[in-house]
Design a protein around this motif. Structure first.
Motif, PDB file in Angstrom:
ATOM      1  N   ASN A 290      94.428  56.510  87.825  1.00  0.00           N
ATOM      2  CA  ASN A 290      94.466  55.169  87.244  1.00  0.00           C
ATOM      3  C   ASN A 290      93.314  54.943  86.271  1.00  0.00           C
ATOM      4  N   ASP A 291      92.176  55.589  86.529  1.00  0.00           N
ATOM      5  CA  ASP A 291      91.055  55.486  85.593  1.00  0.00           C
ATOM      6  C   ASP A 291      91.405  56.167  84.273  1.00  0.00           C
ATOM      7  N   LYS A 292      92.115  57.290  84.365  1.00  0.00           N
ATOM      8  CA  LYS A 292      92.546  57.971  83.141  1.00  0.00           C
ATOM      9  C   LYS A 292      93.612  57.140  82.430  1.00  0.00           C
ATOM     10  N   ARG A 293      94.483  56.498  83.205  1.00  0.00           N
ATOM     11  CA  ARG A 293      95.492  55.586  82.636  1.00  0.00           C
ATOM     12  C   ARG A 293      94.801  54.501  81.822  1.00  0.00           C
ATOM     13  N   LYS A 294      93.756  53.922  82.403  1.00  0.00           N
ATOM     14  CA  LYS A 294      93.004  52.849  81.732  1.00  0.00           C
ATOM     15  C   LYS A 294      92.436  53.340  80.400  1.00  0.00           C
ATOM     16  N   LYS A 295      91.839  54.542  80.402  1.00  0.00           N
ATOM     17  CA  LYS A 295      91.237  55.068  79.182  1.00  0.00           C
ATOM     18  C   LYS A 295      92.284  55.289  78.091  1.00  0.00           C
ATOM     19  N   ILE A 296      93.504  55.617  78.492  1.00  0.00           N
ATOM     20  CA  ILE A 296      94.562  55.838  77.508  1.00  0.00           C
ATOM     21  C   ILE A 296      95.012  54.523  76.892  1.00  0.00           C
ATOM     22  N   TYR A 297      95.328  53.495  77.737  1.00  0.00           N
ATOM     23  CA  TYR A 297      95.847  52.264  77.126  1.00  0.00           C
ATOM     24  C   TYR A 297      94.767  51.451  76.426  1.00  0.00           C
TER      25      TYR A 297
ATOM     26  N   GLY B  83      99.680  51.839  58.822  1.00  0.00           N
ATOM     27  CA  GLY B  83      98.726  52.918  58.640  1.00  0.00           C
ATOM     28  C   GLY B  83      98.539  53.785  59.867  1.00  0.00           C
ATOM     29  N   GLY B  84      99.314  53.558  60.912  1.00  0.00           N
ATOM     30  CA  GLY B  84      99.196  54.365  62.116  1.00  0.00           C
ATOM     31  C   GLY B  84      97.856  54.211  62.809  1.00  0.00           C
ATOM     32  N   ASN B  85      97.260  53.025  62.707  1.00  0.00           N
ATOM     33  CA  ASN B  85      95.939  52.798  63.302  1.00  0.00           C
ATOM     34  C   ASN B  85      96.023  52.081  64.645  1.00  0.00           C
ATOM     35  N   VAL B  86      97.072  52.312  65.375  1.00  0.00           N
ATOM     36  CA  VAL B  86      97.212  51.673  66.678  1.00  0.00           C
ATOM     37  C   VAL B  86      96.232  52.309  67.657  1.00  0.00           C
ATOM     38  N   LYS B  87      95.451  51.470  68.326  1.00  0.00           N
ATOM     39  CA  LYS B  87      94.488  51.975  69.301  1.00  0.00           C
ATOM     40  C   LYS B  87      95.051  51.811  70.702  1.00  0.00           C
ATOM     41  N   GLY B  88      95.111  52.916  71.440  1.00  0.00           N
ATOM     42  CA  GLY B  88      95.594  52.855  72.823  1.00  0.00           C
ATOM     43  C   GLY B  88      97.010  52.317  72.915  1.00  0.00           C
ATOM     44  N   ILE B  89      97.254  51.461  73.906  1.00  0.00           N
ATOM     45  CA  ILE B  89      98.562  50.820  74.089  1.00  0.00           C
ATOM     46  C   ILE B  89      98.320  49.312  74.067  1.00  0.00           C
ATOM     47  N   PRO B  90      98.580  48.663  72.934  1.00  0.00           N
ATOM     48  CA  PRO B  90      98.272  47.232  72.800  1.00  0.00           C
ATOM     49  C   PRO B  90      98.991  46.374  73.833  1.00  0.00           C
ATOM     50  N   LYS B  91      98.279  45.372  74.311  1.00  0.00           N
ATOM     51  CA  LYS B  91      98.828  44.359  75.214  1.00  0.00           C
ATOM     52  C   LYS B  91      99.458  44.976  76.461  1.00  0.00           C
ATOM     53  N   PHE B  92      98.830  46.012  76.994  1.00  0.00           N
ATOM     54  CA  PHE B  92      99.410  46.724  78.131  1.00  0.00           C
ATOM     55  C   PHE B  92      99.632  45.793  79.324  1.00  0.00           C
TER      56      PHE B  92
END
Length: 328
Positions: free
Chosen positions: A70-77, A115-124
């Protein structure tokens, strides 16, 4: 004893069970045997308590593994870690297609897409709460909560060494609404035998919850609505109109952190309205712990909703079958 007394009768063509008999009417030797069965039942209840304690030990053991993932999940989104190509490959093609279809339906801010500048997973977590609102949160998540949930970074669970409850920890980024970085909700469990009623044990059960104080910033408290009312002045004095303000409770998910109080005395009666509020609070807390947190990605994509609908359909089918059996 006549036949009509021996067996349950029927009324209006429907089978009707005979009321329970008075145990004092049993012969002494039968009463002794019933007591022997109660002792066996009590022995099984002791085993059941041990069973749930062992389950809790397993929960603690595997919690470390869950927390790591879950900590790795957090870092991804949150965009703190970019998964590798192999980590992004979802092997079940049908499931992958379904996930892609769901993701294409999600609304993402146009400014992030360009521009493909999406960071992580917005509004997760915002999306998770929106999708789980009806099935897990009893509709408690309101539109006014959406701006705050954009700042929710994670939900973690704390388990004590003994099976006495759990704590939900809501981690927030700095925001314009409150100064807290973590909001907590603690649930207490009864996991031991009640000495006054030992045979009633039916596994651990929640009996009390405790929220936390939210340090709201000025004018940002979503749990209250400030109403300004004009006061009718008496007499003929000059001067402009006078107003008074009063606060009314407002529906919001953040009432979750101020739960209804459970009486200290378990024998104290609770009215139906308050009991319904307590039950709903327990249901929401349990659902967040058992479903929302461990299956967050499936609520994000909406796939978990389909499974919840299937479970509801099965429950309704079972209820209808029970009704049909009762009518026969």
């Amino acid at each position: 004893m006549s036949d009509s007394e021996d067996f349950s009768g029927s009324e209006d063509g429907k089978f009707k069970f005979k009321a329970a008999f008075d145990l004092s009417e049993l012969p002494a030797e039968v009463t002794k045997r019933v007591n022997a069965l109660k002792n066996l039942q009590f022995a099984n209840i002791k085993h059941e308590v041990d069973y749930y304690n062992e389950i809790h030990k397993l929960d603690l053991k595997y919690k470390n593994l869950y927390d790591e993932n879950n900590d790795k999940r957090k870092k991804i989104y949150l965009g703190e870690y970019e998964p590798t190509e192999s980590e992004c490959e979802w092997k079940e093609s049908d499931a992958a297609d379904a996930v892609i279809d769901k993701l294409e339906q999600l609304e993402v801010d146009d400014k992030n897409v360009k521009g493909g500048n999406v960071k992580g997973i917005p509004k997760f977590w915002l999306t998770v709460f929106q999708n789980a609102n009806e099935t897990l949160l009893s509709g408690s998540f309101e539109q006014i909560d959406e701006a705050i949930l954009k700042y929710l970074e994670d939900i973690t669970i704390t388990l004590p060494e003994k099976n006495t409850g759990f704590t939900l920890n809501f981690h927030f980024a700095p925001n314009e609404f409150f100064t807290n970085t973590v909001l907590t909700k603690e649930y207490e469990l009864k996991s031991d035998i009640d000495p006054e009623d030992p045979l009633e044990f039916d596994g651990p059960e929640m009996f009390r919850s405790k929220g936390c104080k939210i340090d709201w910033k000025s004018g940002k408290n979503t749990t209250v609505k400030v109403i300004k009312q004009k006061v009718k002045q008496k007499g003929k004095g000059k001067g402009g109109p006078k107003f008074v303000t009063k606060e009314e409770k407002r529906d919001t998910f953040f009432n979750f952190f101020k739960p209804p109080k459970v009486p200290e005395d378990p024998k104290e009666e609770v009215d139906d309205v308050k009991q319904a509020q307590i039950t709903e609070d327990f249901d929401i807390g349990f659902s967040i712990k058992e479903k929302l947190v461990p299956r967050a990605v499936l609520y994000f994509t909406g796939e978990a909703l389909e499974e919840d609908d299937d479970e509801d359909f099965e429950d309704e089918s079972d209820d209808e079958e029970d009704d049909d059996d009762g009518d026969e």
